[in-house]
Write a protein that holds these residues in place. Structure first.
Motif, PDB file in Angstrom:
ATOM      1  N   ARG A  15     -44.802 -36.063   0.722  1.00  0.00           N
ATOM      2  CA  ARG A  15     -43.893 -36.480  -0.332  1.00  0.00           C
ATOM      3  C   ARG A  15     -42.840 -37.418   0.255  1.00  0.00           C
ATOM      4  O   ARG A  15     -42.060 -37.032   1.129  1.00  0.00           O
ATOM      5  CB  ARG A  15     -43.228 -35.276  -0.970  1.00  0.00           C
ATOM      6  N   LEU A  16     -42.803 -38.639  -0.242  1.00  0.00           N
ATOM      7  CA  LEU A  16     -41.877 -39.634   0.272  1.00  0.00           C
ATOM      8  C   LEU A  16     -40.494 -39.436  -0.336  1.00  0.00           C
ATOM      9  O   LEU A  16     -40.361 -39.226  -1.540  1.00  0.00           O
ATOM     10  CB  LEU A  16     -42.375 -41.044  -0.036  1.00  0.00           C
ATOM     11  N   GLY A  17     -39.470 -39.524   0.510  1.00  0.00           N
ATOM     12  CA  GLY A  17     -38.109 -39.386   0.017  1.00  0.00           C
ATOM     13  C   GLY A  17     -37.110 -39.945   1.012  1.00  0.00           C
ATOM     14  O   GLY A  17     -37.331 -39.895   2.227  1.00  0.00           O
ATOM     15  N   LEU A  18     -36.009 -40.493   0.497  1.00  0.00           N
ATOM     16  CA  LEU A  18     -34.975 -41.085   1.328  1.00  0.00           C
ATOM     17  C   LEU A  18     -33.765 -40.172   1.393  1.00  0.00           C
ATOM     18  O   LEU A  18     -33.305 -39.671   0.363  1.00  0.00           O
ATOM     19  CB  LEU A  18     -34.553 -42.454   0.770  1.00  0.00           C
ATOM     20  N   TRP A  41     -34.662 -41.039   8.224  1.00  0.00           N
ATOM     21  CA  TRP A  41     -34.160 -41.425   6.895  1.00  0.00           C
ATOM     22  C   TRP A  41     -35.233 -41.217   5.829  1.00  0.00           C
ATOM     23  O   TRP A  41     -34.964 -40.738   4.726  1.00  0.00           O
ATOM     24  CB  TRP A  41     -33.712 -42.889   6.914  1.00  0.00           C
ATOM     25  N   LEU A  42     -36.489 -41.579   6.145  1.00  0.00           N
ATOM     26  CA  LEU A  42     -37.595 -41.449   5.196  1.00  0.00           C
ATOM     27  C   LEU A  42     -38.453 -40.261   5.560  1.00  0.00           C
ATOM     28  O   LEU A  42     -39.052 -40.209   6.643  1.00  0.00           O
ATOM     29  CB  LEU A  42     -38.451 -42.728   5.208  1.00  0.00           C
ATOM     30  N   SER A  43     -38.532 -39.267   4.671  1.00  0.00           N
ATOM     31  CA  SER A  43     -39.472 -38.168   4.856  1.00  0.00           C
ATOM     32  C   SER A  43     -40.834 -38.579   4.300  1.00  0.00           C
ATOM     33  O   SER A  43     -40.930 -39.439   3.426  1.00  0.00           O
ATOM     34  CB  SER A  43     -38.960 -36.910   4.154  1.00  0.00           C
ATOM     35  N   ALA A  91     -39.192 -50.642  -1.979  1.00  0.00           N
ATOM     36  CA  ALA A  91     -38.236 -51.216  -2.931  1.00  0.00           C
ATOM     37  C   ALA A  91     -37.033 -50.291  -3.094  1.00  0.00           C
ATOM     38  O   ALA A  91     -35.884 -50.753  -3.169  1.00  0.00           O
ATOM     39  CB  ALA A  91     -38.917 -51.468  -4.273  1.00  0.00           C
ATOM     40  N   GLU A  92     -37.272 -48.976  -3.134  1.00  0.00           N
ATOM     41  CA  GLU A  92     -36.169 -48.018  -3.221  1.00  0.00           C
ATOM     42  C   GLU A  92     -35.280 -48.115  -1.979  1.00  0.00           C
ATOM     43  O   GLU A  92     -34.047 -48.049  -2.071  1.00  0.00           O
ATOM     44  CB  GLU A  92     -36.726 -46.601  -3.361  1.00  0.00           C
ATOM     45  N   ALA A  93     -35.914 -48.251  -0.819  1.00  0.00           N
ATOM     46  CA  ALA A  93     -35.149 -48.356   0.421  1.00  0.00           C
ATOM     47  C   ALA A  93     -34.284 -49.610   0.421  1.00  0.00           C
ATOM     48  O   ALA A  93     -33.107 -49.568   0.801  1.00  0.00           O
ATOM     49  CB  ALA A  93     -36.101 -48.361   1.619  1.00  0.00           C
ATOM     50  N   ARG A  94     -34.851 -50.714  -0.014  1.00  0.00           N
ATOM     51  CA  ARG A  94     -34.083 -51.963  -0.044  1.00  0.00           C
ATOM     52  C   ARG A  94     -32.906 -51.852  -1.007  1.00  0.00           C
ATOM     53  O   ARG A  94     -31.799 -52.295  -0.690  1.00  0.00           O
ATOM     54  CB  ARG A  94     -35.000 -53.120  -0.439  1.00  0.00           C
ATOM     55  N   GLU A  95     -33.124 -51.251  -2.155  1.00  0.00           N
ATOM     56  CA  GLU A  95     -32.037 -51.075  -3.122  1.00  0.00           C
ATOM     57  C   GLU A  95     -30.952 -50.149  -2.574  1.00  0.00           C
ATOM     58  O   GLU A  95     -29.747 -50.394  -2.760  1.00  0.00           O
ATOM     59  CB  GLU A  95     -32.599 -50.528  -4.435  1.00  0.00           C
ATOM     60  N   ALA A  96     -31.358 -49.077  -1.889  1.00  0.00           N
ATOM     61  CA  ALA A  96     -30.387 -48.151  -1.319  1.00  0.00           C
ATOM     62  C   ALA A  96     -29.543 -48.833  -0.245  1.00  0.00           C
ATOM     63  O   ALA A  96     -28.319 -48.641  -0.177  1.00  0.00           O
ATOM     64  CB  ALA A  96     -31.105 -46.934  -0.729  1.00  0.00           C
ATOM     65  N   GLY A 168     -39.159 -44.337  15.176  1.00  0.00           N
ATOM     66  CA  GLY A 168     -40.447 -44.036  14.561  1.00  0.00           C
ATOM     67  C   GLY A 168     -40.274 -42.923  13.549  1.00  0.00           C
ATOM     68  O   GLY A 168     -39.172 -42.387  13.372  1.00  0.00           O
ATOM     69  N   HIS A 169     -41.363 -42.557  12.847  1.00  0.00           N
ATOM     70  CA  HIS A 169     -41.362 -41.413  11.929  1.00  0.00           C
ATOM     71  C   HIS A 169     -40.194 -41.438  10.939  1.00  0.00           C
ATOM     72  O   HIS A 169     -39.497 -40.440  10.742  1.00  0.00           O
ATOM     73  CB  HIS A 169     -41.364 -40.102  12.705  1.00  0.00           C
ATOM     74  N   GLY A 170     -39.924 -42.617  10.345  1.00  0.00           N
ATOM     75  CA  GLY A 170     -38.938 -42.699   9.282  1.00  0.00           C
ATOM     76  C   GLY A 170     -37.527 -43.010   9.726  1.00  0.00           C
ATOM     77  O   GLY A 170     -36.596 -42.933   8.916  1.00  0.00           O
TER      78      GLY A 170
END
Length: 208
Positions: A15-18, A41-43, A91-96, A168-170
Motif C-alpha cells: 500500500r503506497l502512502g506518503l 517518506w514513501l511506504s 503526482a501526489e509526491a510532487r504536489e506535497a 533507498g526504500h522510499g
C-alpha cells in the motif's frame, strides 16, 4: 525488464502512502547550501519500484567523453511540465513537496527525471544541476529513492570533505539554497553486491 530487488524488512506493504513532511530534518552545508532528509517518506516503495522498473519507457544514452563515445551508466526517463507521471503517487509526491516548500521556493516543482541504477556498476559522476537557472539562482531539487539503497555523496565545489547519505526504500532528500551552484553530488560505483535503485528527481521550471 528483469530486476531482482531484495525488499526492505521495514517496508513490508504494497500500500503506497506518503508520510507528513514535517519529519524532514535539515543539515546546513555551508555557503548557503542545505539538505533536508526524510527516511522512509514513501511506504510501499518496493511495490512502486517494481512498477516503474517494468513499465517506464527507459532509454539508454551514449555520450562523447575524451574523444570516445561511451554508454551512460544508468537508464533514464524524463517527464516535462504537463506530462502525466508514470504513477499517481508521484503526482501526489510532487504536489506535497510543492505545498511544503511553497513559501521558501516560491514556485511549484514542475518536472520529474528518473534514473535507473541497475546494479553497482551504474553511477553518476560529480555534478550540479546547473543547466538553466540552477547555474545562477538558488533553487531546490527533491529526490525520492525507491529500490535498494545507494550512497549519494555531496562535496563543496572544487573538492573537499564529502557528506554521505544512503538513499533507498522510499527515502527523500531535498537539496536547496545554493546547493547546485556551490556543491556537487554523485552516486559512485560500488564493488559491493548492490540491488537496483530508481531515483525520481523533482525540479522547478528551468532547472536541469
Amino acid at each position: 525488464m528483469t530486476t531482482h530487488l531484495q525488499g526492505s524488512l521495514f517496508d513490508q506493504t504494497d500500500r503506497l502512502g506518503l508520510a507528513p513532511l514535517g519529519g524532514l530534518r535539515r543539515t546546513e552545508l555551508g555557503a548557503g547550501a542545505w539538505i533536508d532528509v526524510l527516511p522512509g517518506w514513501l511506504s510501499g516503495s518496493d511495490a512502486l519500484f517494481g512498477q516503474l522498473a517494468g513499465e517506464v519507457p527507459w532509454r539508454a544514452e551514449r555520450r562523447t567523453m575524451y574523444d570516445h563515445v561511451v554508454d551512460v551508466p544508468r537508464l533514464l526517463a524524463y517527464y516535462g511540465e504537463g506530462d502525466p507521471l508514470p504513477h499517481p503517487v508521484l503526482a501526489e509526491a510532487r504536489e506535497a513537496l510543492t505545498g511544503h516548500y511553497a513559501r521558501e521556493l516560491g514556485e511549484p516543482f514542475a518536472t520529474a527525471g528518473l534514473c535507473y541504477y541497475r546494479d553497482g556498476r551504474d553511477s553518476v559522476a560529480w555534478h550540479g544541476d546547473r543547466i538553466g537557472r540552477g547555474a545562477r539562482e538558488d533553487t531546490m531539487v527533491a529526490i525520492l529513492s525507491v529500490g535498494a539503497p545507494r550512497d549519494l555523496l555531496l562535496r563543496p565545489m572544487g573538492g573537499g570533505g564529502a557528506v554521505r547519505r544512503p538513499l533507498g526504500h522510499g527515502d527523500l532528500i531535498v537539496m536547496g539554497g545554493s546547493c547546485q551552484r556551490t556543491w556537487e553530488h554523485c552516486v559512485p560505483k560500488s564493488t559491493r553486491a548492490t540491488g537496483p535503485r530508481i531515483s525520481i528527481q523533482f525540479r522547478p521550471h528551468g532547472v536541469r
